[in-house]
Motif scaffolding. Structure first.
Motif, PDB file in Angstrom:
ATOM      1  N   MET A   1      46.615 -44.135 -82.622  1.00  0.00           N
ATOM      2  CA  MET A   1      45.844 -43.389 -83.608  1.00  0.00           C
ATOM      3  C   MET A   1      45.683 -41.946 -83.138  1.00  0.00           C
ATOM      4  SD  MET A   1      44.125 -43.534 -86.502  1.00  0.00           S
ATOM      5  CE  MET A   1      43.820 -45.259 -86.772  1.00  0.00           C
ATOM      6  N   LYS A   2      45.998 -41.007 -83.976  1.00  0.00           N
ATOM      7  CA  LYS A   2      45.784 -39.594 -83.687  1.00  0.00           C
ATOM      8  C   LYS A   2      44.474 -39.181 -84.328  1.00  0.00           C
ATOM      9  CE  LYS A   2      50.682 -38.922 -83.326  1.00  0.00           C
ATOM     10  NZ  LYS A   2      51.878 -38.240 -83.757  1.00  0.00           N
ATOM     11  N   VAL A   3      43.685 -38.421 -83.575  1.00  0.00           N
ATOM     12  CA  VAL A   3      42.306 -38.158 -83.979  1.00  0.00           C
ATOM     13  C   VAL A   3      41.953 -36.691 -83.763  1.00  0.00           C
ATOM     14  CG1 VAL A   3      39.904 -38.679 -83.397  1.00  0.00           C
ATOM     15  CG2 VAL A   3      41.578 -40.506 -83.434  1.00  0.00           C
ATOM     16  N   ILE A   4      41.156 -36.145 -84.668  1.00  0.00           N
ATOM     17  CA  ILE A   4      40.516 -34.847 -84.478  1.00  0.00           C
ATOM     18  C   ILE A   4      39.016 -35.112 -84.506  1.00  0.00           C
ATOM     19  CG2 ILE A   4      40.152 -32.507 -85.361  1.00  0.00           C
ATOM     20  CD1 ILE A   4      42.963 -32.733 -86.616  1.00  0.00           C
ATOM     21  N   TYR A   5      38.333 -34.562 -83.528  1.00  0.00           N
ATOM     22  CA  TYR A   5      36.913 -34.844 -83.398  1.00  0.00           C
ATOM     23  C   TYR A   5      36.140 -33.574 -83.088  1.00  0.00           C
ATOM     24  CZ  TYR A   5      37.951 -34.476 -78.479  1.00  0.00           C
ATOM     25  OH  TYR A   5      38.357 -34.001 -77.268  1.00  0.00           O
ATOM     26  N   ARG A   6      34.845 -33.708 -83.206  1.00  0.00           N
ATOM     27  CA  ARG A   6      33.922 -32.613 -82.893  1.00  0.00           C
ATOM     28  C   ARG A   6      33.007 -33.104 -81.786  1.00  0.00           C
ATOM     29  NH1 ARG A   6      30.409 -30.668 -87.817  1.00  0.00           N
ATOM     30  NH2 ARG A   6      30.449 -32.893 -88.188  1.00  0.00           N
ATOM     31  N   THR A   7      32.892 -32.307 -80.731  1.00  0.00           N
ATOM     32  CA  THR A   7      31.918 -32.566 -79.693  1.00  0.00           C
ATOM     33  C   THR A   7      30.717 -31.677 -79.995  1.00  0.00           C
ATOM     34  OG1 THR A   7      33.665 -33.006 -78.095  1.00  0.00           O
ATOM     35  CG2 THR A   7      31.482 -32.557 -77.215  1.00  0.00           C
ATOM     36  N   ILE A   8      29.529 -32.269 -80.013  1.00  0.00           N
ATOM     37  CA  ILE A   8      28.307 -31.526 -80.317  1.00  0.00           C
ATOM     38  C   ILE A   8      27.466 -31.482 -79.045  1.00  0.00           C
ATOM     39  CG2 ILE A   8      26.278 -31.367 -81.805  1.00  0.00           C
ATOM     40  CD1 ILE A   8      27.870 -33.291 -83.740  1.00  0.00           C
ATOM     41  N   TYR A   9      27.163 -30.284 -78.599  1.00  0.00           N
ATOM     42  CA  TYR A   9      26.401 -30.073 -77.370  1.00  0.00           C
ATOM     43  C   TYR A   9      24.900 -30.008 -77.673  1.00  0.00           C
ATOM     44  CZ  TYR A   9      30.862 -29.431 -75.172  1.00  0.00           C
ATOM     45  OH  TYR A   9      32.131 -29.663 -74.691  1.00  0.00           O
TER      46      TYR A   9
ATOM     47  N   TYR B   1      32.600 -28.128 -80.460  1.00  0.00           N
ATOM     48  CA  TYR B   1      33.969 -27.912 -80.006  1.00  0.00           C
ATOM     49  C   TYR B   1      34.841 -28.895 -80.767  1.00  0.00           C
ATOM     50  CZ  TYR B   1      38.009 -27.479 -76.919  1.00  0.00           C
ATOM     51  OH  TYR B   1      39.261 -27.259 -76.420  1.00  0.00           O
ATOM     52  N   VAL B   2      35.865 -28.389 -81.460  1.00  0.00           N
ATOM     53  CA  VAL B   2      36.774 -29.225 -82.237  1.00  0.00           C
ATOM     54  C   VAL B   2      38.060 -29.379 -81.446  1.00  0.00           C
ATOM     55  CG1 VAL B   2      38.105 -29.392 -84.374  1.00  0.00           C
ATOM     56  CG2 VAL B   2      35.759 -28.530 -84.442  1.00  0.00           C
ATOM     57  N   CYS B   3      38.524 -30.625 -81.345  1.00  0.00           N
ATOM     58  CA  CYS B   3      39.702 -30.898 -80.536  1.00  0.00           C
ATOM     59  C   CYS B   3      40.431 -32.118 -81.085  1.00  0.00           C
ATOM     60  CB  CYS B   3      39.276 -31.142 -79.087  1.00  0.00           C
ATOM     61  SG  CYS B   3      40.636 -31.147 -77.921  1.00  0.00           S
ATOM     62  N   LYS B   4      41.626 -32.331 -80.581  1.00  0.00           N
ATOM     63  CA  LYS B   4      42.418 -33.475 -80.999  1.00  0.00           C
ATOM     64  C   LYS B   4      42.794 -34.308 -79.788  1.00  0.00           C
ATOM     65  CE  LYS B   4      46.786 -31.132 -80.468  1.00  0.00           C
ATOM     66  NZ  LYS B   4      46.554 -29.722 -80.442  1.00  0.00           N
TER      67      LYS B   4
ATOM     68  N   ASN C   1      37.852 -41.831 -74.371  1.00  0.00           N
ATOM     69  CA  ASN C   1      37.167 -41.210 -73.242  1.00  0.00           C
ATOM     70  C   ASN C   1      37.476 -39.723 -73.112  1.00  0.00           C
ATOM     71  OD1 ASN C   1      35.474 -41.365 -70.983  1.00  0.00           O
ATOM     72  ND2 ASN C   1      37.231 -41.487 -69.618  1.00  0.00           N
ATOM     73  N   TYR C   2      38.342 -39.185 -73.943  1.00  0.00           N
ATOM     74  CA  TYR C   2      38.729 -37.774 -73.849  1.00  0.00           C
ATOM     75  C   TYR C   2      37.748 -36.907 -74.628  1.00  0.00           C
ATOM     76  CZ  TYR C   2      41.611 -33.589 -74.014  1.00  0.00           C
ATOM     77  OH  TYR C   2      42.085 -32.304 -73.886  1.00  0.00           O
ATOM     78  N   PHE C   3      37.239 -35.856 -73.987  1.00  0.00           N
ATOM     79  CA  PHE C   3      36.270 -34.972 -74.627  1.00  0.00           C
ATOM     80  C   PHE C   3      36.769 -33.545 -74.766  1.00  0.00           C
ATOM     81  CE2 PHE C   3      33.561 -38.499 -73.834  1.00  0.00           C
ATOM     82  CZ  PHE C   3      32.560 -38.417 -74.777  1.00  0.00           C
ATOM     83  N   GLY C   4      38.047 -33.308 -74.593  1.00  0.00           N
ATOM     84  CA  GLY C   4      38.595 -31.984 -74.815  1.00  0.00           C
ATOM     85  C   GLY C   4      38.575 -31.113 -73.592  1.00  0.00           C
TER      86      GLY C   4
ATOM     87  N   ARG D   1      27.611 -35.418 -77.982  1.00  0.00           N
ATOM     88  CA  ARG D   1      27.990 -36.408 -78.997  1.00  0.00           C
ATOM     89  C   ARG D   1      29.414 -36.123 -79.445  1.00  0.00           C
ATOM     90  NH1 ARG D   1      25.567 -36.820 -85.078  1.00  0.00           N
ATOM     91  NH2 ARG D   1      26.818 -38.608 -85.703  1.00  0.00           N
ATOM     92  N   LYS D   2      30.191 -37.162 -79.610  1.00  0.00           N
ATOM     93  CA  LYS D   2      31.564 -37.031 -80.082  1.00  0.00           C
ATOM     94  C   LYS D   2      31.647 -37.687 -81.452  1.00  0.00           C
ATOM     95  CE  LYS D   2      36.202 -38.154 -78.490  1.00  0.00           C
ATOM     96  NZ  LYS D   2      36.928 -38.735 -77.354  1.00  0.00           N
TER      97      LYS D   2
END
Length: 98
Positions: free
Chosen positions: A1-9, A15-18, A25-28, A50-51
């Motif tokens: 599965m390919k994913v784009i996510y937002r990490t909220i501090y 921070y938006v990453c893929k 477990n990957y947070f960018g 939060r991811k």
């Protein structure tokens, strides 16, 4: 599965990453120095992020994922230093003359 996510501090910045492998477990790779500047040493001692998955696909090509990532960075303005930690694409301030 390919994913784009937002990490909220904790300060609300994002921070938006893929990730292309589906690893939860990957947070960018947000720049740690930028993040450290926004928090005191005491705040960093108890630090929760939060991811949140924004988009996912089992069939998209890597190129399509890359394009979607840039689209979401721009839409969420996570490349605006006041909003987020993405440094690319470079944030452009719009100036409206009245």
């Amino acid at each position: 599965m390919k994913v784009i996510y937002r990490t909220i501090y904790p300060n609300g910045k994002i921070y938006v990453c893929k990730y292309l492998t589906g690893t939860p477990n990957y947070f960018g790779r947000a720049d740690s120095k930028l993040i450290e500047c926004d928090f005191t040493p005491e705040e960093i001692r108890d630090f929760t992020v939060r991811k949140q998955i924004l988009w996912e696909s089992e069939t998209a090509t890597d190129k399509e994922v890359n394009m979607k990532e840039v689209e979401l960075i721009k839409a969420l303005q996570s490349n605006n230093p006041n909003i987020g930690y993405n440094q690319w694409p470079k944030f452009k301030i719009s100036v409206i003359c009245v």
